[in-house]
Design a protein around this motif. Structure first.
Motif: not given
Length: 111
Positions: A88-111
């Motif tokens: 469960e922890l592995s699944a949680y943190y893998l999802k967390f890192t995927d979401l974080l990566s997506d958010e970083i890519r989207e945020w960088l587009k705003t710069l």
């Protein structure tokens, strides 16, 4: 992992490597020297915003990794994840890192 000990020893080591005083760091973070001293002596951990400020101040990969590990441990404990199975922890943190990566890519587009 003893979060307070790990945090305080990382601060002390980073400060000594940068060859600065507690007063200099406190001034840079706009806090009192007594507050910084309490962090470095292991009496308390600082707020999240100051952890980020310390990461920027020291600008050191090893220190940053230690702080990220501490932040993950704090988040893990606060979210009650210590009661989850390893899968469960592995699944949680893998999802967390995927979401974080997506958010970083989207945020960088705003710069």
């Amino acid at each position: 992992m003893n979060i307070l000990y790990d945090f305080s020893s990382a601060l002390l080591q980073a400060r000594q490597q940068k060859d600065v005083t507690q007063e200099q760091i406190a001034f840079a973070l706009d806090i009192s020297q007594a507050t910084y001293n309490a962090w470095e002596c292991g009496h308390r951990i600082c707020p999240y915003k100051h952890i980020i400020a310390l990461i920027c101040y020291f600008d050191d990969d090893q220190f940053t990794r230690k702080m990220v590990r501490i932040l993950l441990t704090l988040q893990h404990n606060m979210a009650g994840l210590n009661r989850k199975s390893k899968d469960e922890l592995s699944a949680y943190y893998l999802k967390f890192t995927d979401l974080l990566s997506d958010e970083i890519r989207e945020w960088l587009k705003t710069l």
